[in-house]
Design an enzyme around this catalytic site. Structure first.
Site, PDB file in Angstrom:
ATOM      1  N   ASN A   9      28.142  35.464  36.428  1.00  0.00           N
ATOM      2  CA  ASN A   9      29.005  36.448  35.775  1.00  0.00           C
ATOM      3  C   ASN A   9      29.453  35.811  34.463  1.00  0.00           C
ATOM      4  OD1 ASN A   9      30.982  38.164  34.887  1.00  0.00           O
ATOM      5  ND2 ASN A   9      32.393  37.810  36.600  1.00  0.00           N
ATOM      6  N   LYS A  11      31.130  37.011  32.099  1.00  0.00           N
ATOM      7  CA  LYS A  11      32.435  37.480  31.607  1.00  0.00           C
ATOM      8  C   LYS A  11      32.340  37.751  30.102  1.00  0.00           C
ATOM      9  CE  LYS A  11      34.565  35.116  35.470  1.00  0.00           C
ATOM     10  NZ  LYS A  11      35.705  34.449  36.051  1.00  0.00           N
ATOM     11  N   HIS A 103      36.198  43.314  40.152  1.00  0.00           N
ATOM     12  CA  HIS A 103      36.496  41.905  39.887  1.00  0.00           C
ATOM     13  C   HIS A 103      38.003  41.745  39.681  1.00  0.00           C
ATOM     14  CE1 HIS A 103      36.642  37.979  38.002  1.00  0.00           C
ATOM     15  NE2 HIS A 103      35.459  37.756  38.529  1.00  0.00           N
ATOM     16  N   GLU A 105      39.664  40.088  37.653  1.00  0.00           N
ATOM     17  CA  GLU A 105      40.113  40.167  36.248  1.00  0.00           C
ATOM     18  C   GLU A 105      40.240  41.618  35.813  1.00  0.00           C
ATOM     19  OE1 GLU A 105      37.108  37.540  34.744  1.00  0.00           O
ATOM     20  OE2 GLU A 105      38.111  35.856  35.737  1.00  0.00           O
ATOM     21  N   GLU A 175      36.205  36.495  46.371  1.00  0.00           N
ATOM     22  CA  GLU A 175      36.624  35.649  45.253  1.00  0.00           C
ATOM     23  C   GLU A 175      38.141  35.468  45.300  1.00  0.00           C
ATOM     24  OE1 GLU A 175      33.382  35.768  41.951  1.00  0.00           O
ATOM     25  OE2 GLU A 175      35.029  37.082  41.421  1.00  0.00           O
ATOM     26  N   GLY A 181      38.149  30.094  37.941  1.00  0.00           N
ATOM     27  CA  GLY A 181      38.380  29.439  36.659  1.00  0.00           C
ATOM     28  C   GLY A 181      39.428  28.337  36.725  1.00  0.00           C
ATOM     29  N   SER A 220      35.040  28.855  41.135  1.00  0.00           N
ATOM     30  CA  SER A 220      34.803  27.446  40.805  1.00  0.00           C
ATOM     31  C   SER A 220      33.627  26.838  41.562  1.00  0.00           C
ATOM     32  CB  SER A 220      36.079  26.624  41.011  1.00  0.00           C
ATOM     33  OG  SER A 220      37.112  27.083  40.149  1.00  0.00           O
TER      34      SER A 220
END
Ligand code: 13P
Length: 257
Positions: A9, A11, A103, A105, A175, A181, A220
């Protein structure tokens, strides 16, 4: 046997020149050791989810290789006066196999509600894309012991609208928000516990779908921790953020699958 995946991904990262160099390396690395090249072995697959503006570039560059590609998000709308949106059908025209939906985010930064994620999920399926449905809890939610409640709320938003059968052909991604991250990976045991829980819950809808749905871990993942994560019985691969931007790391993760 359910299929296993390593999917990048990207991003909000990339550029024409950087993409070309990265894709070249990935294409070559995956081509050499692709499951697909071994006598009809379709049991594992590598892919990248890129910013939609690069789908034409990616399609052009990956068309003859072994790496699949997809979008990171699609509109909750099918068409119409929705400035700035990209529909699932549009991304499908560029050869996408899948799109991420839900997701964390998107949920946290752009306010994607469970209902909006369900609409995006439906549009993806209508366009012939496999939704990569992301679920996961925040650190506060985990500390409060609410992990299972949160991920079931996110999953039920889909099954309430489409039934258990709606999960057919779907890729699920666990996730944990606290691992994204941050360099802080869930331990294999922590991730496995949630994956096993998800599969058990899905089996209440449909045993066959539960047995076949790939559940990827994201947060991660690096080549240094991929092997132990992928060794868990209910972890069917990974959804990779930062490490998917570095060919050597991403290929290391792919080879760990
Ligand atoms: P990182 O691998 O950078 O933690 O990101 C994970 C992720 O969000 C993949 O969708």
């Amino acid at each position: 046997m359910r299929k296993r995946f390593v999917i990048g991904n990207w991003k909000l990262n990339g550029g024409l020149a950087a993409n070309a160099a990265l894709l070249d390396k990935i294409n070559l690395g995956v081509g050499i050791n692709a499951g697909k090249t071994e006598a009809g072995d379709q049991s594992k697959s590598c892919g990248v989810c890129v910013p939609s503006i690069y789908l034409a570039q990616v399609q052009h560059q990956l068309a003859d290789g072994f790496v699949d590609w997809g979008a990171q998000d699609v509109s909750r709308f099918a068409a119409g006066a929705y400035t700035g949106e990209v529909s699932a059908k549009m991304t499908a025209e560029f050869g996408c196999r899948y799109t991420i939906v839900g997701h964390s985010e998107r949920r946290a930064v752009f306010g994607d509600s469970d209902a909006a994620v369900a609409e995006k999920f439906g549009n993806a399926k209508n366009a012939g894309l496999a939704p990569i449905l992301c679920v996961g809890e925040t650190l506060e939610e985990r500390i409060a012991g609410r992990t299972e409640i949160i991920i079931m709320r996110q999953l039920r938003a889909i099954t309430d609208k489409f039934g258990g059968a709606g999960l057919d052909g779907v890729i699920l991604a666990y996730e944990p928000v606290w691992a994204i991250g941050t360099g802080k990976t869930a331990t294999p045991a922590e991730a496995e516990a949630v994956h096993a829980f998800l599969r058990a819950e899905i089996s209440k809808f449909d045993l066959e779908i539960a047995a076949n749905i790939p559940i990827l871990y994201g947060g991660s993942v690096k080549k240094s921790n991929a092997t132990e994560l992928f060794a868990m019985p209910n972890i069917d691969g990974g959804l990779i953020g930062g490490a998917s931007l570095v060919a050597e790391e991403f290929l290391g993760i792919w080879h760990a699958l």
